[in-house]
Structure formats: C-alpha cells, structure tokens
Design an enzyme around this catalytic site. Sequence first.
Site, PDB file in Angstrom:
ATOM      1  N   SER A 287       1.003  -1.573  -0.031  1.00 38.44           N
ATOM      2  CA  SER A 287      -0.157   0.332   0.007  1.00 38.44           C
ATOM      3  C   SER A 287       1.118   1.128  -0.267  1.00 38.44           C
ATOM      4  CB  SER A 287      -1.130   0.207   1.139  1.00 38.44           C
ATOM      5  OG  SER A 287       0.205   0.485   2.646  1.00 38.44           O
ATOM      6  N   ASP A 288       0.223   2.389  -0.062  1.00 36.56           N
ATOM      7  CA  ASP A 288       1.070   3.556  -0.501  1.00 36.56           C
ATOM      8  C   ASP A 288       0.666   3.908   0.833  1.00 36.56           C
ATOM      9  OD1 ASP A 288       1.713   6.221  -0.890  1.00 36.56           O
ATOM     10  OD2 ASP A 288       0.999   6.610  -2.513  1.00 36.56           O
ATOM     11  N   TRP A 289       2.198   5.095   1.546  1.00 43.90           N
ATOM     12  CA  TRP A 289       2.043   4.786   3.055  1.00 43.90           C
ATOM     13  C   TRP A 289       0.369   5.189   3.712  1.00 43.90           C
ATOM     14  CZ3 TRP A 289       5.660   2.528   1.695  1.00 43.90           C
ATOM     15  CH2 TRP A 289       5.912   2.320   1.845  1.00 43.90           C
ATOM     16  N   GLY A 291      -2.702   4.348   3.077  1.00 39.78           N
ATOM     17  CA  GLY A 291      -3.722   4.330   2.073  1.00 39.78           C
ATOM     18  C   GLY A 291      -4.576   3.127   2.320  1.00 39.78           C
TER      19      GLY A 291
END
Length: 793
Positions: A287-289, A291
């Site tokens: 995941s994006d941080w 996210g």
Amino acid sequence: MTDQLVLTLKGAVSLFWAASSSIGIGRQTGPSELPYYGRSPPVYPSPIGNGSTSDRWAAAYGHAHYVVSQMTVEEKVNLTNGWPGACAGNTGEVARLDIPALCFADAPDGVRGQEFVSAFPAGIHVAATFDKDLMYRYGRTLGAEFHGRGINVALGPVAGPLGRIARGGRNWEGLSNDPYLAGAGMGAVTRGMQDAGVIATPKHWLLNEQEFRRRWSSDMGDAISANVDDRTLHELYVFPFMDALRAGAASVMCSYQRANHSYACQNSKLLNGILKTELGFEGFVVSDWDGQMSGVASANAGLDLVMPNAGFWGDNLVQAVRNGSVSEHRLDDMATRILAAWYYLHQETGYPNRAVYPSNQKHPAVDVQEDHASLIKEIGAAGTVLVKNVNNTLPFKKPRFLCVYGYGATVSAAPWQDPARYGGGYEVNFGWNTLNGTLIAGGGSGGTTPPYVVSPFQALQERVARDRGILRWDFYSQDPATPYINTDACLVFINAYASESFDRTSLSDAYSDKLVLNVAAMCSNTIVVIHSAGIRTVDAWIDHPNITAVVFGGLPGQESGHSLVSLLYGDVNPSGRLPYTVAKKDSDYGHLLNSSGSQPDTYFPEDNFTEGLYIDYRAFDKHGITPRFEFGFGLSYTSFAFSDLSVTIKPPAAAGQGQVRLLAEFPDPSIAVIQGGHPSLWDTLAVVRCNISNAGEREGTEIAQLYVGIPAAGEGEGEDDDDTPVRQLRGFHRVGPLVPGEARQTEFELTRRDLSVWDVVAQQWRLRRGEYRLWVGASSRDLRSNGTLVIEK
C-alpha cells in the site's frame, strides 16, 4: 477496536468499503454508498502466486514456500505490515527463521534523507532524453545507491500519475504522459534497479492522476474516484506498468484514490483481476503509506503488505484468518509473495548492512556516490530541450561578457528547512509556483537530498573564468536597473515548481514573465532558461524579438549547472525532446488543465475520464489545436533528413512487402500468461526501417520517433470510427552522433501489443484488420517519412 472490527466486517461484504478507524461515527449521517457498489467489477479469489514466469521466479517461490510452511499464523501476519524502524517502511521479521525486516525507502530519483547520496535527475527529465540506454544506466546507478545503503526496496519508478492533468502536482516524478515512452522508461529503469540487486516498486497502481482529494481526509471525507472505461484503462494507464512487470518488477505500490468508486488498495478488479491474473504478477502489492482503507476487504482484494504500520491488520488479521474471513491460503500467499521477491533478488545472502540514519544522530559516513555525478551530468544534458534558437544564437562562440539574471540562476539561500527534502518540505511548500533558487527536483516524497548543487551561475563562472571573460549578475531584481551595452548575451533563469500534496495553480507566473520581458527590453540577445517540473507556457514573451533562444532545462539533479553549460557552449549538441505538449494558452488543455477540484463538499467526489484515449498530443491532434511546442519537439545545432521508410514483416506470417496475413486477432488462450501479460504480446510482427542523415554542419544526435495510426473500428464492431487517435508513439531511437553528411539506418520493432487495441468484450488485446499508417519523424507533428502496414482478414 470496536470501530475497526465493524469497518473490517463491512469490508468483507462490500467490494470497496472506504474506512479507517477515524471515519466510522462521523460518517453515520452521510448518504448511502449503495448506489456506487459494483461500479468496479468484483474479481475473487485473489490469485495464488506460483513462480511460473521463469526458472528464477520458480526457484524464489520454492525457497519462499519452504520457509512459509514453517511459520505460525502470527509470524506470517508479522511479515504483512509495517513496523517502526530507521527506514521509511520496515516489515516485521521472523528471527527464528533468519528472516530480517525489509527496508523500504524513497525516492524514485535518489535515496532521500541520507548523507553522501546522489540527487539524480527526475523521472520527467529522464524521459526527455528519449534514450533507453540512459534510462537503464539511470536505474542501475540509482539502484546501486539503494543497494549500497542496505535498502531492500526502492519506491519507484513512477508511471502513475501518467500526466493526464496538465497541472498535476506529481507529473514530474513520472516518465511522461505518453504510455509508450513511459513504458520504455518503466521497463528500463526497473531492469536497471533490479540488476543492481534492489527490489523496484513501480507506482502508483492505478489512476492517481491528481493531488486534490487524492486520499480520505477528516475534513473533506472520501478521496476522488477516477472513473475510467476499460479500454482507456488498459491502453493508457496499465500500458506502462506492463513494461515494468515484464522487466521483472518484484513489487508494485497501489495508490490512494478510488477507481470507479473502489479504493485502489482494495480494488479487486485492479489487483486480483488485472495485475495478478491478466498480467501474471508474481511479486507483492504494497500500500501507499496509510493507503489501506479496510481490513478483510483489502486482504481478499489482493493487497499483500500494508505500510507504514499494521493499519487494519496485525492482530485483526490474525483474528480474520482464525474465523475464516480471510483464508489461510490468502495469508500464505501474502507472506510467500513478499519472501519470493526477497529471494528473487538474492537478498538473503551477502546483502550490505543497513545504513539508514536520521540526520540528528551521529553515525558513520556511508558514501555510495562513486562517480555517479558523471552520469547525472550526462543525463542532465541529454534531457535538456532547446526550443528556440534564432540565427544560431547558441552554441556560444566563446563569449567574453555575459549577464545573468533571475532567482533561478543560483542556489537557494536557505533550502534546508527540511533536512530530508532539498528546497522545502510539506510544512512550507504548499501552493508554491516557483522555488527561490535553482530548481533540480520537485517536492514531496520524490524530493532529493543532494550532496551539493552546481548552479547555472557557478558553472558559468567556471567557464567564463577559464576564458578570461567577465560576468555581471542580479538574482533578485524583477526589473534590473543597469543595462550593459557591451554584453554578448543576457541569460534569464526562471522555474516552475510542483510537489506532492497539491496540484499546480498555474502553468506560468506573472513575476517570472515580467522579469523575462524586462530583461529582453534592455538586452537584444536574451536567452531564457526554464527549469520546470512540467509544462510551462511561454506565450507571454516567446515571440519577443530580443529573445533569441529558449531552453527547457527540466529537473536535472545535482549537476544542473554543468549539464546546462555543456550544452550552451556546444560541448554537447542538444538532443532532448519534450515529453509533453506545451500549449499556447492554458485553455487549450480543456478540462484536462486542472484537477477536479470543484467538488469540495461532495460526499463521493468523482472525476470522469470522458476524454478516453485523448490526452496531451492525442487531444491536440483530435481537436485541431496548434500547440506552441508539440510532444517530441526539440532543436539541435545541426539538421537531419529522413528517407527510405520500409516495412519488413516477420515470418512466418509474411504475405508480401508491408502486408500480414494469417495472424490471429487475439493471443492464443492455450498459452499461459507470465508476468507482464500474454507472451505473444511481446512478439515482433514487423520491423520499420528509416535512414537518418546529418544534413547540417555540426556533429549531432537525432531522436527518431515512430508513430502508428491504428485503423478505426470496422463496421458492425460496436465502436465509433474516431475511437482511436490518429497517431500514437510506438518507437524511438537515439541516432548518432552523426558527423555532417553521415547517414545511418535505424530500426523500430513493432510488437503485437504495439499494434493492438483492448477489446472490452473479449477482454483481450486485439489486432484490428486493415491499413496501419506509419510515420517516422522528429516530433509528433514533424513527420518526415511515411508508409503503411496492412493486416488482412
């Protein structure tokens, strides 16, 4: 805990319930989400990785399966989420099985936040080189610095955003807004990084095309939903990621926003359907941080690793596996994919010790720069684009007297408010149009931490001193007071800034335009240099008779001044080409100028990609708009001629010169998909050849570009006649250097994918029957030689 459990259960019964522990109660009074369910098709279960792409992947999976089979549920879960640590992201470890925590770090153009590391040119600058060899060397050298610091996973390269929105805040991180050019860059950079031993992480998957409302927030609510049709999704936005996957990418980062109303990190169509099934992805999805927006839903939709903490997983994921909400097979696959990537890059043995430190901690110097500055300088020059040059103003002919103006000529006086981000961090840069100092990179997580910055003024001083000339300068005045009548030339340095977390508010700025006009009013030989994070319009002054040359300097990294001066003085003949279209006025971009920022009070904000395939030069061609400088444009100090275009069909499907028979419309379904897609998509069907000759008086290098016109849909096929752009980039080569009079033949290989469209009914890439028009030239509108290729029924 109660809020998280409720939201996790919601995730289990919906496809894309957007949730975090801070949302639940406050959203009770909002409208129902039910009308949006199902707009992103459900694809379950999540495919189990098996390493079938290659012997190397098979071996990695063999190791990973053996280790995972010895783990408890808690140990497997420990691998799937972030933990506190020195790196931007840190996985859990399993000490009893000798599995260490993996270190994740930014950025796509340099190790950020560390000392004795290099600041490389930005992705958009690398794309402007139109040079696959430089792209590979960039990735290899960049990867070597991550490897040297013991970083396991580098968070790049970038093809999301692709650059749909002209004012997009992160376009500069990516590799142009053309899917073919971006794909070539994604493949070459990924291969280079992983050849250096580091796991590459192509990002952001998928449709992260704006910064405004890109993620859920407590004050505005849900993130924007990027609503896109299936064909556009594949032919524009998936396309460049295919190259990165084919190059072996062992990780992919999912994005923040929603796609067809399903959050990207729990979108089963994007993760299970396209990435892991259609494209055969063997690695892990991170995941994006922050996210991750749900627990069970994101696990079952194909997310493998959440960062930077446990998110909705941790103990909750253990519980979900115990009660059957998430199968243990899915958990096994998550852990196996992470470890397989580790083994695939052979990081289990002999990997350098981790050397990542905060700036306020005393630590040993770990210098990974080597001679990387020379490559940075080379790429900096190769990606610099000359767009105006009246009467051979450039290159300089050993001038004795130069005047330098503008805030962009020298380094910023105070660029280190954030020690990890040169120029400015999130705490100060919101809304900036320019940087008060020379611009070498944009802002945000893609920012860099250069060991030094060679400004244009510094490099000019070095050269002028060597030539025993003189300089005069004024970095601060918008209207310099003193004209110097005897000067050989006046150089004006301006820039255009952009950053993660906000979209640009303008493609120009009044202060800089006025500065340029004021200098031009008093100097008959004015040269403008723009360091820009993307498109920068210039019609406020481009036709001024005293402005004799204009250079788009891009974002060249730490050797900025040396790269530029080598071009100004003719040590390097300019060969950079624009990786985007520069319009005459902002309105020429239409609804693709600004992000969809007009819905601040909407519960479920949307951005409908109604333009389909028509972004950038494709849109200008479709609507008959004349750009100021078109995609692929750039001048040289010499001239080139194109001739003798020919087409050769690859056997055994040959039916004659320029014709293909007996080719199946679709790839053979009996052949298994491997990472990157169906293997036949990469088969070469035809080779286009063209002669390029130097018709000028100086040695130089041309960027030969191949554009293909795919035939329109046939009668009765259910698509409009104008459903396909009139021409699309499908090849480029750096030809040269050529001395005056020298000619060289260049070849472009056209693959099945290059000639196909996405068939939304068959859910496969399809070769259309008919005549394919071919052009080879110097830009998307400077087309010098043409021909045809026919695929018969």
